[in-house]
Write a protein that holds these residues in place. Sequence first.
Motif, PDB file in Angstrom:
ATOM      1  N   GLY A   7       0.806  -1.212   0.000  1.00  0.00           N
ATOM      2  CA  GLY A   7       0.000   0.000   0.000  1.00  0.00           C
ATOM      3  C   GLY A   7       0.837   1.258   0.000  1.00  0.00           C
ATOM      4  O   GLY A   7       2.068   1.222   0.105  1.00  0.00           O
ATOM      5  N   ASP A   8       0.141   2.387  -0.128  1.00  0.00           N
ATOM      6  CA  ASP A   8       0.791   3.690  -0.140  1.00  0.00           C
ATOM      7  C   ASP A   8       1.047   4.175   1.281  1.00  0.00           C
ATOM      8  O   ASP A   8       0.172   4.075   2.152  1.00  0.00           O
ATOM      9  N   ILE A   9       2.245   4.727   1.500  1.00  0.00           N
ATOM     10  CA  ILE A   9       2.574   5.321   2.800  1.00  0.00           C
ATOM     11  C   ILE A   9       3.153   6.719   2.587  1.00  0.00           C
ATOM     12  O   ILE A   9       3.591   7.064   1.486  1.00  0.00           O
ATOM     13  N   ALA A  10       3.139   7.512   3.648  1.00  0.00           N
ATOM     14  CA  ALA A  10       3.736   8.847   3.632  1.00  0.00           C
ATOM     15  C   ALA A  10       4.597   9.006   4.878  1.00  0.00           C
ATOM     16  O   ALA A  10       4.426   8.280   5.866  1.00  0.00           O
ATOM     17  N   ILE A  11       5.510   9.948   4.822  1.00  0.00           N
ATOM     18  CA  ILE A  11       6.337  10.293   5.976  1.00  0.00           C
ATOM     19  C   ILE A  11       6.021  11.719   6.390  1.00  0.00           C
ATOM     20  O   ILE A  11       6.035  12.635   5.565  1.00  0.00           O
ATOM     21  N   LEU A  12       5.710  11.910   7.670  1.00  0.00           N
ATOM     22  CA  LEU A  12       5.506  13.246   8.228  1.00  0.00           C
ATOM     23  C   LEU A  12       6.675  13.508   9.165  1.00  0.00           C
ATOM     24  O   LEU A  12       6.740  12.975  10.266  1.00  0.00           O
ATOM     25  N   SER A  13       7.622  14.333   8.705  1.00  0.00           N
ATOM     26  CA  SER A  13       8.876  14.553   9.415  1.00  0.00           C
ATOM     27  C   SER A  13       8.837  15.850  10.220  1.00  0.00           C
ATOM     28  O   SER A  13       7.791  16.482  10.352  1.00  0.00           O
ATOM     29  N   ALA A  14      10.004  16.220  10.737  1.00  0.00           N
ATOM     30  CA  ALA A  14      10.134  17.468  11.511  1.00  0.00           C
ATOM     31  C   ALA A  14      10.468  18.593  10.530  1.00  0.00           C
ATOM     32  O   ALA A  14       9.645  18.945   9.704  1.00  0.00           O
ATOM     33  N   VAL A  22       6.256  15.057   4.002  1.00  0.00           N
ATOM     34  CA  VAL A  22       5.821  16.402   4.406  1.00  0.00           C
ATOM     35  C   VAL A  22       6.500  16.750   5.724  1.00  0.00           C
ATOM     36  O   VAL A  22       7.021  15.886   6.431  1.00  0.00           O
ATOM     37  N   TYR A  23       6.480  18.036   6.062  1.00  0.00           N
ATOM     38  CA  TYR A  23       7.238  18.520   7.217  1.00  0.00           C
ATOM     39  C   TYR A  23       6.352  19.373   8.125  1.00  0.00           C
ATOM     40  O   TYR A  23       5.778  20.367   7.691  1.00  0.00           O
ATOM     41  N   GLY A  24       6.285  18.958   9.385  1.00  0.00           N
ATOM     42  CA  GLY A  24       5.496  19.703  10.365  1.00  0.00           C
ATOM     43  C   GLY A  24       6.319  20.658  11.193  1.00  0.00           C
ATOM     44  O   GLY A  24       5.780  21.334  12.087  1.00  0.00           O
ATOM     45  N   ASP A  25       7.631  20.730  10.933  1.00  0.00           N
ATOM     46  CA  ASP A  25       8.539  21.663  11.622  1.00  0.00           C
ATOM     47  C   ASP A  25       8.542  21.494  13.140  1.00  0.00           C
ATOM     48  O   ASP A  25       8.807  22.446  13.883  1.00  0.00           O
ATOM     49  N   ASP A  26       8.234  20.280  13.608  1.00  0.00           N
ATOM     50  CA  ASP A  26       8.148  20.013  15.049  1.00  0.00           C
ATOM     51  C   ASP A  26       7.230  21.010  15.744  1.00  0.00           C
ATOM     52  O   ASP A  26       7.450  21.403  16.899  1.00  0.00           O
ATOM     53  N   ASP A  48       3.206  21.488  16.740  1.00  0.00           N
ATOM     54  CA  ASP A  48       2.020  20.657  16.916  1.00  0.00           C
ATOM     55  C   ASP A  48       0.913  21.021  15.931  1.00  0.00           C
ATOM     56  O   ASP A  48       0.339  20.148  15.265  1.00  0.00           O
ATOM     57  N   THR A  49       0.625  22.309  15.820  1.00  0.00           N
ATOM     58  CA  THR A  49      -0.466  22.743  14.950  1.00  0.00           C
ATOM     59  C   THR A  49      -0.171  22.438  13.487  1.00  0.00           C
ATOM     60  O   THR A  49      -1.020  21.909  12.759  1.00  0.00           O
ATOM     61  N   LYS A  50       1.053  22.756  13.060  1.00  0.00           N
ATOM     62  CA  LYS A  50       1.399  22.501  11.666  1.00  0.00           C
ATOM     63  C   LYS A  50       1.420  21.004  11.364  1.00  0.00           C
ATOM     64  O   LYS A  50       0.978  20.565  10.293  1.00  0.00           O
ATOM     65  N   SER A  51       1.914  20.203  12.298  1.00  0.00           N
ATOM     66  CA  SER A  51       1.952  18.756  12.094  1.00  0.00           C
ATOM     67  C   SER A  51       0.532  18.196  11.977  1.00  0.00           C
ATOM     68  O   SER A  51       0.256  17.332  11.124  1.00  0.00           O
ATOM     69  N   PHE A  52      -0.381  18.685  12.810  1.00  0.00           N
ATOM     70  CA  PHE A  52      -1.783  18.267  12.745  1.00  0.00           C
ATOM     71  C   PHE A  52      -2.369  18.603  11.371  1.00  0.00           C
ATOM     72  O   PHE A  52      -3.052  17.778  10.740  1.00  0.00           O
ATOM     73  N   GLN A  53      -2.085  19.805  10.899  1.00  0.00           N
ATOM     74  CA  GLN A  53      -2.594  20.237   9.596  1.00  0.00           C
ATOM     75  C   GLN A  53      -1.985  19.424   8.454  1.00  0.00           C
ATOM     76  O   GLN A  53      -2.671  19.100   7.472  1.00  0.00           O
ATOM     77  N   GLU A  54      -0.696  19.090   8.562  1.00  0.00           N
ATOM     78  CA  GLU A  54      -0.054  18.279   7.540  1.00  0.00           C
ATOM     79  C   GLU A  54      -0.667  16.874   7.486  1.00  0.00           C
ATOM     80  O   GLU A  54      -0.854  16.304   6.407  1.00  0.00           O
ATOM     81  N   GLY A  58      -3.880  17.185   5.764  1.00  0.00           N
ATOM     82  CA  GLY A  58      -3.639  17.391   4.337  1.00  0.00           C
ATOM     83  C   GLY A  58      -3.257  16.110   3.616  1.00  0.00           C
ATOM     84  O   GLY A  58      -3.624  15.908   2.446  1.00  0.00           O
ATOM     85  N   LEU A  59      -2.523  15.229   4.294  1.00  0.00           N
ATOM     86  CA  LEU A  59      -2.146  13.961   3.684  1.00  0.00           C
ATOM     87  C   LEU A  59      -3.378  13.144   3.308  1.00  0.00           C
ATOM     88  O   LEU A  59      -3.451  12.555   2.221  1.00  0.00           O
ATOM     89  N   MET A  60      -4.351  13.109   4.187  1.00  0.00           N
ATOM     90  CA  MET A  60      -5.536  12.308   3.932  1.00  0.00           C
ATOM     91  C   MET A  60      -6.387  12.906   2.808  1.00  0.00           C
ATOM     92  O   MET A  60      -7.031  12.173   2.053  1.00  0.00           O
ATOM     93  N   GLN A  61      -6.372  14.205   2.712  1.00  0.00           N
ATOM     94  CA  GLN A  61      -7.124  14.853   1.635  1.00  0.00           C
ATOM     95  C   GLN A  61      -6.442  14.651   0.284  1.00  0.00           C
ATOM     96  O   GLN A  61      -7.099  14.441  -0.737  1.00  0.00           O
ATOM     97  N   ALA A  62      -5.105  14.697   0.288  1.00  0.00           N
ATOM     98  CA  ALA A  62      -4.357  14.576  -0.966  1.00  0.00           C
ATOM     99  C   ALA A  62      -4.189  13.125  -1.420  1.00  0.00           C
ATOM    100  O   ALA A  62      -4.070  12.861  -2.618  1.00  0.00           O
TER     101      ALA A  62
END
Length: 352
Positions: free
Chosen positions: A173-180, A213-217, A219-225, A228-232
């Motif tokens: 399956g497809d996976i994504a990485i949400l980094s710092a 994608v990068y949430g910059d460590d 919390d708010t940006k990581s939540f939004q990312e 966004g992953l699920m929408q994209a």
Amino acid sequence: MTRRGRSGLALTASMIAVAAIALTGCSSSGSGDKADSGSGDGGGKSDQTITFIPKQLNNPYTDVVLGGGEKGAKAAGFKSSQVVGPLDASASSQVSFINAETQAGTNVIVIAANDPDAVCPSLKEARDGGAKIVAFDSDTNKDCRDIFVSQVVAKDVALIQLKLISEQIGGEGDIAILSATANATNQNEWIKYMEEELKSNPDYSKIKLVTKVYGDDDDTKSFQEAQGLMQAYPNLKGIISPTTVGIAATARYLSTSEYKGKVALTGLGLPNEMRPFVKDGTVTEFALWDPAQLGYVAAFAGMALDDGSITGKEGDTFKAGDLGERKVGADGLVIVGPPTVFNKDNIDDYDF
């Protein structure tokens, strides 16, 4: 790994140090005041000072690391220790703090670099002024420090996260990485090994990494990312988040979304933060090491460098207090210990 009720690096002791850090970290400049840490039992010279510069202040993972660092600094025998650092994890945000420590004549600077190269000119000036430089958690360019204290072998961190996500999505399956941050040395090294393993290991031939994608460590940006992953990528089967801020934020999003139980999440997290998401079925398994030990070993490495018992060359050894002897490997690398996998069967055994 620190367990409930253990002595040494038990969380209670670490959190006392963390509380002190939190108090000193509340000034408008984002830096702490020097506080006498006592003479400890490390036998250091009476005037030795150490400063910790994390990627950013007010980060739960960093708080635990620094709690161990403060405890290690006292045990190693530093006269005083302090924590200074930025409130954001941008590439150049640490430079002014390094410069200030150079001017103050600090003996040892311990830094988790937001960018491996942006901090180098300032660190070189500090070394020219006589300071010893210990990188920990996230490395600098190796020419800019004396030693790098790493959590674990970088490739092992990558492989365990791939193994966990593969098991949780049935090997395809497809996976994504949400980094710092995009420039974080440790994150990028782990991701590099993951990408190489995905290409070379036939066990992962049916797994496709669709994006990073990068949430910059943050919390708010990581939540939004994560949202966004699920929408994209509506067909996404799993997310790896090799950052404690990112995995907690992603778990929070998934836990109240239609994707709970459908999209797997793993990565590196703090047991205390991830416990509710493991208990409610949002997350099956994730990994980490004991963050307090990272700071603790870094403090003893700094003392050994400053008192001349080691130089940072391969083969050097030093005693890291309660954690015993550590050996310097190639390129000044010191390894703290292996990662642990957490799940519903063992997560209540850990308290950090």
